[in-house]
Design a protein around this motif. Structure first.
Motif, PDB file in Angstrom:
ATOM      1  N   LEU A   1     -36.058  57.040 -37.352  1.00  0.00           N
ATOM      2  CA  LEU A   1     -34.847  56.535 -36.712  1.00  0.00           C
ATOM      3  C   LEU A   1     -33.793  56.142 -37.741  1.00  0.00           C
ATOM      4  O   LEU A   1     -34.109  55.582 -38.795  1.00  0.00           O
ATOM      5  CB  LEU A   1     -35.205  55.313 -35.861  1.00  0.00           C
ATOM      6  N   SER A   2     -32.507  56.405 -37.427  1.00  0.00           N
ATOM      7  CA  SER A   2     -31.378  55.893 -38.201  1.00  0.00           C
ATOM      8  C   SER A   2     -30.752  54.739 -37.422  1.00  0.00           C
ATOM      9  O   SER A   2     -30.418  54.899 -36.246  1.00  0.00           O
ATOM     10  CB  SER A   2     -30.333  56.979 -38.436  1.00  0.00           C
ATOM     11  N   VAL A   3     -30.624  53.585 -38.075  1.00  0.00           N
ATOM     12  CA  VAL A   3     -30.092  52.389 -37.423  1.00  0.00           C
ATOM     13  C   VAL A   3     -28.822  51.947 -38.142  1.00  0.00           C
ATOM     14  O   VAL A   3     -28.806  51.828 -39.374  1.00  0.00           O
ATOM     15  CB  VAL A   3     -31.118  51.236 -37.430  1.00  0.00           C
ATOM     16  N   TYR A   4     -27.771  51.687 -37.366  1.00  0.00           N
ATOM     17  CA  TYR A   4     -26.509  51.166 -37.892  1.00  0.00           C
ATOM     18  C   TYR A   4     -26.204  49.856 -37.175  1.00  0.00           C
ATOM     19  O   TYR A   4     -26.041  49.830 -35.961  1.00  0.00           O
ATOM     20  CB  TYR A   4     -25.374  52.172 -37.673  1.00  0.00           C
ATOM     21  N   SER A   5     -26.175  48.778 -37.923  1.00  0.00           N
ATOM     22  CA  SER A   5     -25.899  47.457 -37.371  1.00  0.00           C
ATOM     23  C   SER A   5     -24.487  47.049 -37.757  1.00  0.00           C
ATOM     24  O   SER A   5     -24.177  46.904 -38.943  1.00  0.00           O
ATOM     25  CB  SER A   5     -26.912  46.435 -37.899  1.00  0.00           C
ATOM     26  N   ILE A   6     -23.634  46.872 -36.754  1.00  0.00           N
ATOM     27  CA  ILE A   6     -22.225  46.560 -36.980  1.00  0.00           C
ATOM     28  C   ILE A   6     -21.964  45.112 -36.579  1.00  0.00           C
ATOM     29  O   ILE A   6     -22.266  44.699 -35.460  1.00  0.00           O
ATOM     30  CB  ILE A   6     -21.304  47.486 -36.160  1.00  0.00           C
ATOM     31  N   ALA A   7     -21.421  44.341 -37.507  1.00  0.00           N
ATOM     32  CA  ALA A   7     -21.027  42.964 -37.227  1.00  0.00           C
ATOM     33  C   ALA A   7     -19.507  42.880 -37.159  1.00  0.00           C
ATOM     34  O   ALA A   7     -18.801  43.584 -37.886  1.00  0.00           O
ATOM     35  CB  ALA A   7     -21.549  42.021 -38.315  1.00  0.00           C
TER      36      ALA A   7
ATOM     37  N   THR B   1     -19.614  45.356 -41.712  1.00  0.00           N
ATOM     38  CA  THR B   1     -18.819  44.388 -40.976  1.00  0.00           C
ATOM     39  C   THR B   1     -17.425  44.944 -40.761  1.00  0.00           C
ATOM     40  O   THR B   1     -16.823  45.487 -41.698  1.00  0.00           O
ATOM     41  CB  THR B   1     -18.724  43.056 -41.750  1.00  0.00           C
ATOM     42  N   VAL B   2     -16.925  44.837 -39.548  1.00  0.00           N
ATOM     43  CA  VAL B   2     -15.563  45.255 -39.251  1.00  0.00           C
ATOM     44  C   VAL B   2     -14.743  44.003 -38.980  1.00  0.00           C
ATOM     45  O   VAL B   2     -15.260  42.975 -38.518  1.00  0.00           O
ATOM     46  CB  VAL B   2     -15.497  46.214 -38.050  1.00  0.00           C
ATOM     47  N   SER B   3     -13.463  44.080 -39.282  1.00  0.00           N
ATOM     48  CA  SER B   3     -12.576  42.939 -39.073  1.00  0.00           C
ATOM     49  C   SER B   3     -11.242  43.455 -38.557  1.00  0.00           C
ATOM     50  O   SER B   3     -11.090  44.640 -38.277  1.00  0.00           O
ATOM     51  CB  SER B   3     -12.395  42.161 -40.381  1.00  0.00           C
ATOM     52  N   GLY B   4     -10.284  42.558 -38.447  1.00  0.00           N
ATOM     53  CA  GLY B   4      -8.962  42.977 -37.988  1.00  0.00           C
ATOM     54  C   GLY B   4      -8.859  42.951 -36.477  1.00  0.00           C
ATOM     55  O   GLY B   4      -9.539  42.184 -35.793  1.00  0.00           O
TER      56      GLY B   4
ATOM     57  N   GLU C   1     -14.237  48.123 -28.336  1.00  0.00           N
ATOM     58  CA  GLU C   1     -12.912  48.758 -28.375  1.00  0.00           C
ATOM     59  C   GLU C   1     -12.298  48.721 -29.773  1.00  0.00           C
ATOM     60  O   GLU C   1     -11.195  49.235 -29.978  1.00  0.00           O
ATOM     61  CB  GLU C   1     -11.961  48.061 -27.409  1.00  0.00           C
ATOM     62  N   ASN C   2     -12.981  48.099 -30.732  1.00  0.00           N
ATOM     63  CA  ASN C   2     -12.451  48.011 -32.094  1.00  0.00           C
ATOM     64  C   ASN C   2     -12.228  49.414 -32.650  1.00  0.00           C
ATOM     65  O   ASN C   2     -13.118  50.269 -32.573  1.00  0.00           O
ATOM     66  CB  ASN C   2     -13.442  47.243 -32.968  1.00  0.00           C
TER      67      ASN C   2
END
Length: 271
Positions: free
Chosen positions: A179-185, A219-222, A232-233
């Motif tokens: 499995l490939s896992v992507y954790s977005i904060a 981590t995404v911001s803005g 919706e980011n």
């Protein structure tokens, strides 16, 4: 009704690989409507993704709405729960219900592979399902992406592990190793997204790292980085397109290589 042999043959012939979304606590099956509108506006015409929604009712029955088109290789499916309180017992119950839903979906649509997206506690439901029920089904998950998922609930320190996090760590040997896992904060101030502490999201590393083929966190911001707006980011939309969907048209923002720089490679990443 298809016999077991006929169902196996149908699965072998199926070419669809749905992307299956699970919303968080207190959210409905409408949770991802804006995300789907954005993706389908960019993938106009024959590349539009049909949307099927399944609600697990309080009595365990399933209610279907929308449609799934076999003309789309990656149709969207949303699985929501009438019982969706924000607590560990509910997450465990919903994880168990996923086995019934996934079996019913495969018996109807005969897919062999799928990818998964979970927002908030939806990522916890996926984790519970993958550790405890996934291996009993005849299909393959390629990618799991979680958005603002609080693997350690409200704890801000990873030295204080909740019962849930400890259980997930104990059960991590049951995760699919390919499995490939992507954790977005999400982050407003590099501490939290207005609801979930970033450190709780990053605690996912204790579950997935060195247990799955690839674990990446970023981590995404803005704009729209708040917890409720993560689906919706703009960066999240790009990441879903980049890492899950096949259509390369209109891709903007982070590339896969850029994303990998956000977190150290695991031992398996280096192989």
């Amino acid at each position: 009704m298809l016999t077991e042999h006929q169902n196996d043959r149908a699965i072998q012939k199926s070419r669809i690989e749905p992307v299956i979304f699970v919303p968080g606590s207190s959210a409905t099956i409408q949770r991802f409507n804006s995300l789907f509108t954005t993706l389908n506006e960019e993938d106009s015409g024959s590349k539009n993704h049909s949307v099927l929604k399944v609600q697990v009712n309080a009595d365990g029955s399933l209610s279907y709405s929308g449609h799934l088109s076999s003309a789309n290789r990656q149709p969207f499916i949303v699985i929501g729960f009438e019982k969706n309180q924000d607590n560990y017992p509910t997450i465990q119950a919903d994880g168990q219900s996923m086995e019934t839903v996934m079996s019913d979906l495969q018996s109807k649509y005969h897919f062999r592979s799928f990818s998964a997206v979970g927002h908030s506690n939806g990522g916890l439901i996926w984790t519970d399902y993958l550790e405890n029920y996934y291996s009993s089904n005849n299909f393959h998950i390629r990618t799991l992406m979680t958005l603002g998922t609080p693997y350690n609930f409200s704890e801000s320190s990873d030295t204080k592990k909740t019962t849930m996090l400890s259980d997930f760590i104990d059960g991590s040997d049951n995760l699919p190793t390919d499995l490939s896992v992507y954790s977005i904060a999400g982050s407003d101030d590099y501490t939290d997204d207005g609801n979930v502490n970033v450190q709780s999201v990053l605690s996912g590393k204790y579950i997935f790292q060195k247990k799955v083929a690839k674990y990446t966190q970023t981590t995404v911001s803005g704009d729209n980085a708040q917890h409720s707006k993560l689906p919706e980011n703009p960066e999240v939309v790009n990441l879903i397109r980049e890492l899950i969907l096949d259509n390369k048209a209109g891709r903007r923002g982070l590339s896969t290589n850029q994303l990998k720089k956000e977190a150290p490679a695991t031992d398996k990443d280096k192989n």
